[in-house]
Design a protein around this motif. Structure first.
Motif, short mmCIF file in Angstrom:
data_model
loop_
_atom_site.label_atom_id
_atom_site.label_comp_id
_atom_site.label_asym_id
_atom_site.label_seq_id
_atom_site.Cartn_x
_atom_site.Cartn_y
_atom_site.Cartn_z
N LEU A 85 0.82 -1.21 0.00
CA LEU A 85 0.00 0.00 0.00
C LEU A 85 0.85 1.26 0.00
O LEU A 85 0.43 2.31 -0.51
CB LEU A 85 -0.94 0.00 1.21
CG LEU A 85 -2.12 -0.97 1.13
CD1 LEU A 85 -2.78 -1.12 2.49
CD2 LEU A 85 -3.13 -0.49 0.10
N LEU A 86 2.03 1.17 0.57
CA LEU A 86 2.94 2.32 0.61
C LEU A 86 3.82 2.42 -0.63
O LEU A 86 4.52 3.41 -0.82
CB LEU A 86 3.84 2.25 1.84
CG LEU A 86 3.16 2.52 3.19
CD1 LEU A 86 4.10 2.16 4.34
CD2 LEU A 86 2.71 3.97 3.29
N GLY A 87 3.81 1.38 -1.47
CA GLY A 87 4.73 1.36 -2.60
C GLY A 87 6.17 1.25 -2.13
O GLY A 87 7.07 1.91 -2.67
N ALA A 88 6.41 0.39 -1.14
CA ALA A 88 7.72 0.32 -0.49
C ALA A 88 8.81 -0.14 -1.46
O ALA A 88 8.61 -1.07 -2.24
CB ALA A 88 7.66 -0.63 0.70
N ARG A 89 9.96 0.53 -1.36
CA ARG A 89 11.16 0.12 -2.09
C ARG A 89 12.13 -0.60 -1.16
O ARG A 89 13.04 -1.27 -1.63
CB ARG A 89 11.85 1.33 -2.71
CG ARG A 89 11.04 2.04 -3.77
CD ARG A 89 11.74 3.31 -4.28
NE ARG A 89 13.11 3.01 -4.71
CZ ARG A 89 14.20 3.53 -4.16
NH1 ARG A 89 14.10 4.37 -3.13
NH2 ARG A 89 15.40 3.21 -4.61
N ASN A 90 11.95 -0.44 0.16
CA ASN A 90 12.89 -1.04 1.11
C ASN A 90 12.51 -2.44 1.54
O ASN A 90 13.36 -3.20 1.99
CB ASN A 90 13.05 -0.12 2.33
CG ASN A 90 11.73 0.16 3.03
OD1 ASN A 90 10.66 0.03 2.44
ND2 ASN A 90 11.79 0.58 4.27
N PHE A 91 11.23 -2.81 1.41
CA PHE A 91 10.80 -4.18 1.66
C PHE A 91 9.87 -4.59 0.54
O PHE A 91 8.77 -4.03 0.39
CB PHE A 91 10.10 -4.31 3.02
CG PHE A 91 11.04 -4.14 4.19
CD1 PHE A 91 11.87 -5.17 4.59
CD2 PHE A 91 11.13 -2.93 4.85
CE1 PHE A 91 12.75 -5.02 5.64
CE2 PHE A 91 12.01 -2.75 5.90
CZ PHE A 91 12.83 -3.80 6.29
N VAL A 92 10.32 -5.56 -0.26
CA VAL A 92 9.63 -5.91 -1.50
C VAL A 92 9.41 -7.42 -1.53
O VAL A 92 10.33 -8.20 -1.25
CB VAL A 92 10.45 -5.48 -2.73
CG1 VAL A 92 9.74 -5.87 -4.02
CG2 VAL A 92 10.72 -3.98 -2.69
N MET A 93 8.19 -7.83 -1.86
CA MET A 93 7.89 -9.25 -1.98
C MET A 93 8.47 -9.79 -3.29
O MET A 93 8.17 -9.28 -4.37
CB MET A 93 6.38 -9.47 -1.95
CG MET A 93 5.95 -10.93 -2.09
SD MET A 93 6.46 -11.97 -0.70
CE MET A 93 5.24 -11.46 0.53
N SER A 94 9.30 -10.83 -3.19
CA SER A 94 9.90 -11.43 -4.37
C SER A 94 8.90 -12.38 -5.04
O SER A 94 7.86 -12.72 -4.46
CB SER A 94 11.17 -12.20 -4.01
OG SER A 94 10.85 -13.31 -3.20
#
Length: 384
Positions: A85-94
């Protein structure tokens, strides 16, 4: 129910004795399995189960049923929903279902002065929009994205906490929490989320004064982050230690140690002991670790357990060292013999609980039968 409550009291007392400096009835056990391991062990889909947290009780129950531990052996604090939801770049689902932490740069080198002048404002105005793409927009859209993410966070964590409560009651786990809070060493925070490994390694050579000032500026935020709602010597704030083993000793002494020590001391003064995951090899820093407040919990990944016991065992609480890799490669007897070896070294005098050197992440990283055999051996044979 009476038997379960009695078991919980007994297990709680084991850890309280360790913390109080008394010799417990036996060596307590606290091992933890990752959410990914638990999902695979239960035969569930790794991608689906992390999104549908309603499945987690059944999944975690199988870990509790099959692996001995005196404290709850499962803990999940990162779910993909709020990061997505945040569009995270630091924690990403592979693509294979593992939530990964890629190298990120939330702070540019030329922005150190802004961070030093006002760390909180810099984080809000520059760093968060750079790390979370859904916050890189106008104020109204940003507020909506943040509200959605917080709602997801509280829903997911609320579900998990209720599951933990039911499992604690069902299996009679001890009432001690070594993950009651979370923070980072200030230098690790700057490295992990702001500059990245490559960036910080360059900065300590090119702009050392700015790095030193930035780490100092981050320290009050890290202290605040590590505070728990209810101080107790039987609960601890978890601090994973990352960068120190990869630093030259003189750089550690200048950039890492002073603010890290200040953090742990401030938490201890406020009634919050620290639970350190001493990642990689800290053997050259043992004299520094000794200086930390008494009863700091230190779970070691690598190193010489005899030396650690000799230098730290009379002041601090030690755990770890048992190699998860041996559970994969060794015979059952070899695995049990290693447990015997570590008990002989670390158990005398108390101030020790049994744990693996790291959390198993994938099902194929251990031989499940070996893991069970080791835990059952320690539970049955580590009496004082």
């Amino acid at each position: 129910m009476t038997d379960v409550m009695a078991l919980a009291r007994e297990r709680t007392q084991l850890f309280r004795d360790v913390i109080d400096g008394n010799i417990p009835k036996r060596v307590p056990i606290f091992v933890s399995f990752s959410i990914e391991f638990a999902i695979q062990y239960a035969g569930k889909n790794l991608m689906e189960a992390q999104w549908d947290t309603g499945q987690l009780e059944e999944i975690f129950d199988q870990i509790c049923r099959d692996f001995y531990s005196d404290l709850l052996p499962v803990n999940a604090f990162r779910f993909p929903s709020f990061y997505r939801l945040l569009g995270a770049r630091n924690f990403v689902m592979s693509s294979n279902g593992f939530l990964q932490h890629p190298e990120v740069e939330g702070l540019l080198q030329e922005e150190y002065d802004d961070f030093i002048a006002s760390p909180y404002n810099c984080i809000i105005e520059k760093i968060l929009p750079r790390i979370y793409t859904e916050l890189d927009t106008d104020a109204s859209t940003k507020a909506l994205a943040l509200a959605k993410a917080f709602k997801a966070f509280h829903d997911e964590m609320g579900t998990a906490i209720m599951i933990y409560g039911r499992l604690n009651q069902k299996y009679g786990y001890g009432d001690v929490n070594f993950f009651a809070g979370f923070t980072e060493a200030p230098f690790d925070f700057i490295s992990d989320q702001l500059r990245g490994f490559k960036g910080i390694s360059t900065d300590i050579r090119r702009v050392p004064d700015k790095v030193e000032a930035a780490v100092e500026a981050a320290t009050p935020l890290m202290i605040k982050a590590g505070m728990q709602p209810f101080p107790s010597k039987y609960n601890a704030t978890f601090i994973p230690l990352h960068m120190a083993p990869f630093m030259r000793t003189k750089d550690f002494e200048r950039f890492y140690w002073p603010t890290f020590k200040k953090l742990v001391e401030a938490l201890a003064e406020a009634g919050h002991p620290s639970n350190l995951f001493v990642e990689h090899d800290w053997m050259r820093y043992l004299d520094y670790l000794y200086e930390l407040p008494e009863n700091t919990i230190m779970r070691f990944e690598y190193g010489d357990p005899k030396l650690v016991k000799e230098k730290l065992g009379k002041k601090h609480i030690i755990a770890g060292f048992y190699p998860v890799s041996l559970l994969k490669t060794g015979t059952k007897q070899q695995c049990i013999d290693k447990a015997k070896e570590l008990l002989d070294i670390l158990a005398p005098g108390g101030r020790y609980y049994f744990d693996f050197d790291k959390v198993p992440i994938t099902l194929d990283s251990v031989n499940v039968e070996n893991a069970r055999a080791v835990l059952e051996y320690v539970a049955a044979n580590a009496n004082y």
